[in-house]
Structures are given as structure tokens and as C-alpha cells.
Scaffold this active site. Structure first.
Site, PDB file in Angstrom:
ATOM      1  N   GLU A 264      12.593  -7.163 -17.527  1.00 40.80           N
ATOM      2  CA  GLU A 264      13.029  -5.735 -17.455  1.00 40.80           C
ATOM      3  C   GLU A 264      13.650  -5.223 -18.922  1.00 40.80           C
ATOM      4  O   GLU A 264      14.186  -6.238 -19.387  1.00 40.80           O
ATOM      5  CB  GLU A 264      14.375  -5.253 -16.759  1.00 40.80           C
ATOM      6  CG  GLU A 264      14.003  -5.485 -15.116  1.00 40.80           C
ATOM      7  CD  GLU A 264      15.306  -5.467 -14.413  1.00 40.80           C
ATOM      8  OE1 GLU A 264      16.547  -4.523 -15.122  1.00 40.80           O
ATOM      9  OE2 GLU A 264      15.605  -5.640 -13.214  1.00 40.80           O
ATOM     10  N   GLU A 318      14.599   6.888  -9.704  1.00 46.41           N
ATOM     11  CA  GLU A 318      15.061   6.620  -8.118  1.00 46.41           C
ATOM     12  C   GLU A 318      16.344   7.449  -7.856  1.00 46.41           C
ATOM     13  O   GLU A 318      17.514   7.011  -8.302  1.00 46.41           O
ATOM     14  CB  GLU A 318      15.116   5.229  -8.150  1.00 46.41           C
ATOM     15  CG  GLU A 318      13.860   4.167  -8.322  1.00 46.41           C
ATOM     16  CD  GLU A 318      14.100   2.932  -8.585  1.00 46.41           C
ATOM     17  OE1 GLU A 318      14.379   2.245  -7.389  1.00 46.41           O
ATOM     18  OE2 GLU A 318      14.013   2.524  -9.667  1.00 46.41           O
ATOM     19  N   LYS A 321      19.667   5.549  -6.368  1.00 43.62           N
ATOM     20  CA  LYS A 321      20.503   4.367  -7.060  1.00 43.62           C
ATOM     21  C   LYS A 321      21.960   4.542  -7.407  1.00 43.62           C
ATOM     22  O   LYS A 321      22.253   6.000  -8.009  1.00 43.62           O
ATOM     23  CB  LYS A 321      19.734   4.098  -8.388  1.00 43.62           C
ATOM     24  CG  LYS A 321      18.416   3.306  -8.244  1.00 43.62           C
ATOM     25  CD  LYS A 321      17.909   2.711  -9.429  1.00 43.62           C
ATOM     26  CE  LYS A 321      18.452   1.239  -9.674  1.00 43.62           C
ATOM     27  NZ  LYS A 321      18.277   0.509 -10.861  1.00 43.62           N
ATOM     28  N   GLU A 327      21.038   5.644 -14.355  1.00 42.64           N
ATOM     29  CA  GLU A 327      20.364   4.824 -13.530  1.00 42.64           C
ATOM     30  C   GLU A 327      19.513   5.380 -12.539  1.00 42.64           C
ATOM     31  O   GLU A 327      18.560   4.682 -12.052  1.00 42.64           O
ATOM     32  CB  GLU A 327      21.681   4.199 -12.392  1.00 42.64           C
ATOM     33  CG  GLU A 327      22.402   2.893 -12.965  1.00 42.64           C
ATOM     34  CD  GLU A 327      21.683   1.845 -13.300  1.00 42.64           C
ATOM     35  OE1 GLU A 327      20.969   1.400 -12.618  1.00 42.64           O
ATOM     36  OE2 GLU A 327      21.920   1.335 -14.605  1.00 42.64           O
TER      37      GLU A 327
END
Length: 475
Positions: A264, A318, A321, A327
Site C-alpha cells: 500500500e 470508497e 470508509k 479515507e
């Protein structure tokens, strides 16, 4: 150093890039904590049309694995943290998991690796002791089904697993993790020919030290570089310094033969007001320059021959999240499949790409401590004050579980939030959890990953205010 000398030095260092020889590999994390994402089959088409031939997922969802069948895209699947104990203590559980989630799809779905857990050392459920046994049992199951030579087993670690990271040549793992976890893990990785998985986010170090770290050093833009006092190597970007701190920690344990995969890394395109650097422009610069740096090769100063595989975080924004705004805004694409910004994802695209400021390969100024966020200027180490607070949106059950951990195994100082003590009021779960989370965070020297609690907490740069209670920044 005069301008001519700097330019000459940069030209020498950029020669490998200008040749555009084959380098490392770029993949992407396909997270799905959202309610508006396209179907898995549409996602696979998007990956292929974008030239992405590697993907990492956070589970082993059948719909995703079926959609990847015969696509030619290599995939890393994940055994979630909550299943570590079962996989570690029951061989039969690991065998059945591999049968259902690997054997059932391979080789039509090109599963190349299994990530056993994710950032386990900062998991508030204290699953660290189960990690290596679970890795071994999953590997033994692969042996049973004749797949151990084709599918590797590892586990992504956060940079908070480092106890020392400055200078990066002096990198070392946290002492309490060396004997029980890292030595047996490294032995396992060596025995099985696997790589250590690492999650690295330069933006966190920048945000913690924005007064001494410039964007250029974090964003791979041209800069005079920083010399490591231990090796004399000059670093032109924070990413390389972070990765070399991990390489150095491995070398300190005599495991310099084990490769690293960056599972990541990324930069958000949007954030809250206190999330410095979170913007479309900076996300495009970081990810675009990173892709160029990886695909054109060259390794790192400590391991010049290491061609890294790097997975960008993440494919989509997303919307479900938890945590701060960032985030939900790490994606390369919106759920509509429209690009959030344009960056190169293949070597062919790299040849003509420049970031929004017209920069080619390179990177920035002060020396930074990758793991702790500390920075070094003129021989002094300075750390910007930050605090850890509870994320009230996570719900009472998750906050209470995280609070119990912080005050229990986490050994946070929770005496001030007991009835009758100085920080008991306001008597709310969010206020008490914030105090405990901050105590844990400060006791761990504000290391990355120590303010997470599975999304139940996040870092702020202003002192929290709950009644008259003061939140300390040191113990």
C-alpha cells in the site's frame, strides 16, 4: 553547493530514468468499502483498459475471484485479521480456507500471493501472536494442494513496526517484536522464497512535520537531496528513505536477502482542513511520479538492484470508509469509473507524462524519520505536536471495544477518566475513548498506525477539547 553542481548531480542520478529500461511493477488495491461501486466484471474491464495487470483485494470474495478468471491479471488475496486465530490454531481451518478460496479458482484466476492479515501489530484485538503460526498453516495447506511453489504467503506491516528509522541506514524493528515475531517471520519468508509486505505512506510523515518537510521531498520533485549520515547516500525522496529504513531493519537481523513488496502507498485527493497536502494536484504528483520512479527502475540507495512491486492505494474512492475525509478519497477513479486525475500506469505512458508542475523524475528537502514522522534539521530533531481522538461515527460498540483494549493490553493511562478523576467529565464514551487513544498514541511516540484502532480513531493537529481536560503530548 552551487546550482551547477546540483544540476550535474541530478543529471547523473537521472540517467537510469532517462533510459526508460524495464523496472518494477505497479498494481492497485481494489477496496470495496462502498455502496456505489461498479460490478466486479466492470472493474476487471477497467483494470485491463488501464494497463493494470496486478491487483490486491482485502478478502477472497467469490464474485471478484470469478471476475478475474482468465483475465491475465495477477491477484493478491487476504486472510482477514479476524480469522488469524482460527488459521493459527487449527490446521483444518487453514486447509479448508485454502481449498475454498485458492484451489477453487486457481489457475484460471492468477492468485500469486496471500496476505495473511493486514497491519496486525496495530490491530486492537491483539492478534500478533497468531500471525506467524497462521502464515505457516496457510503455507502448509498450499503444500498439501501442490501450490506452494506458485503462491507466496506474507503479511503487510505498517511502518510503525519500526522502532528506529532515522537515519534510515539505522532502521530497526521494535525491540518487543523482534524475537517473538520478526525473526520467525523472516525465517519463514526465507524458507518459502517470499517477500516482506510493507505499507508506506509518506503523506503521514509530511502532515506530522509540515513545518520542516517540503512538498517536493514527499512528491518526488527536484530537490538538492538529503545525505544519510550512516552511509553517505543522498536521498531525493521520502518514499525511498522509508523503504530503506525497512531494508536496514531486515539487514540488522541478517535477512538482507529477502525482497520487499510495497502493498500500500498513496496520497488522498481530498481531506479535512487539518489534513495538510490532501488535494487532487498533490495526489496526481505523488502517484504519477511514484509510478514513473518504479517503472523506470533503479532500486533504492541501500538496494540498487531491488526492482520493487508497488500497489497503489486505491482503485476507487470508497464512500463508506470511516475516519477523516481523506479515507474516502484515495481513489484513482470515482465509482462512475471516471478518473479522479490522470497519471501514467504503464511504461509507455511514462515516456510523455509530466506532473501538473511539469516535473520529470526526482524529489525534495529535509531529512525525515519515516516511521515516527520526526525530522532532522541542522542536527536537531523536531516533531510537530499531534493528538489522537476517537471517531464518533464508528458507533458505541466499536469505540467501547477499542477503549477496552487501550486501557487494558494497550496500557494507556486511563486513571484520569475514572469517576472522580480530572478527566471523568464530560462522562461520554467519545471523550473517554479520545483520552485513552491519545495516551496510547503518545506512549508509542506518535508512530504511524498507533492512532487507528481499526478506524475508531484519527490524528488531529489541534489540541482536543473535552470539558476542562488537558490531553498530554508526552509521558
Amino acid at each position: 553547493m552551487d546550482r551547477l553542481t546540483i544540476s550535474s548531480l541530478l543529471l547523473i542520478l537521472l540517467l537510469p530514468f532517462l533510459s526508460l529500461s524495464e523496472g518494477g511493477s505497479i498494481g492497485v488495491n481494489y477496496g470495496r468499502i462502498a455502496n456505489n461501486l461498479p460490478s466486479a466484471s466492470k472493474v476487471i474491464k477497467l483494470l485491463k483498459s488501464s494497463g493494470i495487470d496486478r491487483v490486491k483485494v482485502y478478502d477472497s470474495d467469490p464474485a471478484v475471484l470469478r471476475a478475474l478468471s482468465n483475465s491475465g491479471i495477477k491477484v493478491t488475496i487476504d486472510l482477514p485479521n479476524e480469522q488469524l486465530r482460527s488459521a493459527a490454531t487449527r490446521n483444518s481451518y487453514a486447509a479448508v480456507w485454502v481449498l475454498r478460496n485458492v484451489v477453487a479458482y486457481y489457475p484460471h484466476t492468477l492468485i500469486e500471493a496471500i496476505a495473511v492479515g493486514n497491519e496486525v501489530f496495530v490491530d486492537p484485538h491483539n492478534t500478533t501472536t497468531y500471525l506467524v503460526p497462521a502464515m505457516r498453516n496457510i503455507h502448509n495447506a498450499l503444500v498439501k494442494y501442490g501450490l506452494a511453489s506458485k503462491i507466496k504467503v506474507s503479511s503487510p506491516i505498517a511502518l510503525s513496526a519500526l522502532g528506529n528509522s532515522y537515519p534510515c541506514s539505522a532502521g530497526s524493528f521494535r525491540s518487543e517484536l523482534v524475537e517473538p515475531v520478526f525473526k520467525p517471520m523472516m525465517e519463514f519468508l526465507r524458507e518459502t522464497g517470499s517477500s516482506l509486505m510493507v505499507n508506506a505512506y509518506p503523506i503521514f510523515a509530511y502532515q506530522a512535520n509540515s513545518d520542516v518537510i517540503s512538498f517536493d521531498y514527499a512528491l518526488f520533485r527536484e530537490n538538492p537531496g538529503v545525505v544519510d549520515s550512516g552511509t553517505g547516500f543522498r536521498y531525493f525522496n521520502l518514499f525511498d528513505a522509508q523503504i530503506d529504513a525497512v531494508f536496514a531493519a531486515m539487514s540488522a537481523l541478517k535477512y538482507d536477502d529477502i525482497p520487499i513488496i510495497v502493498t500500500e502507498t498513496g496520497w488522498p485527493s481530498k481531506g479535512d482542513s487539518m489534513e495538510l497536502g490532501a488535494s487532487v494536484e498533490n495526489a496526481a504528483a505523488y502517484n504519477g511520479n511514484l509510478v514513473r520512479r518504479i517503472l523506470t527502475g533503479g532500486g533504492t540507495p541501500l538496494r540498487p538492484k531491488a526492482e520493487l512491486t508497488v500497489f497503489l492505494f486505491a482503485l476507487f474512492n470508497e464512500n463508506k470508509k470511516p475516519g477523516p475525509t481523506s479515507e474516502r478519497n484515495y481513489g484513482l477513479f470515482y465509482p462512475t469509473q471516471k478518473k479522479v486525475y490522470s497519471i501514467p500506469l504503464t511504461l509507455k505512458e511514462v515516456k510523455s507524462w509530466k506532473d501538473v508542475k511539469g516535473n520529470g523524475p526526482a524529489v525534495v528537502t529535509p531529512v525525515v524519520s519515516p516511521a515516527t514522522g520526526g525530522s532532522r534539521t541542522a542536527g536537531k530533531v523536531t516533531v510537530k505536536e499531534t493528538w489522537c481522538v476517537a471517531n464518533g461515527e464508528m458507533g458505541e460498540a466499536k469505540l467501547q471495544a477499542a477503549l477496552d483494549f487501550a486501557c487494558g493490553e494497550g496500557q494507556a493511562d486511563c486513571h484520569p477518566i475514572q469517576e472522580g478523576s480530572t478527566c471523568y467529565d464530560p462522562n461520554t464514551l467519545e471523550a473517554h475513548a479520545s483520552y485513552a487513544f491519545n495516551s496510547f498514541y503518545q506512549k508509542n511516540n506518535r508512530k504511524m498506525g498507533s492512532c487507528d484502532f481499526e478506524g475508531a480513531a484519527f490524528v488531529v493537529s489541534q489540541p482536543p477539547r473535552f470539558g476542562k481536560c488537558d490531553f498530554p503530548t508526552g509521558y
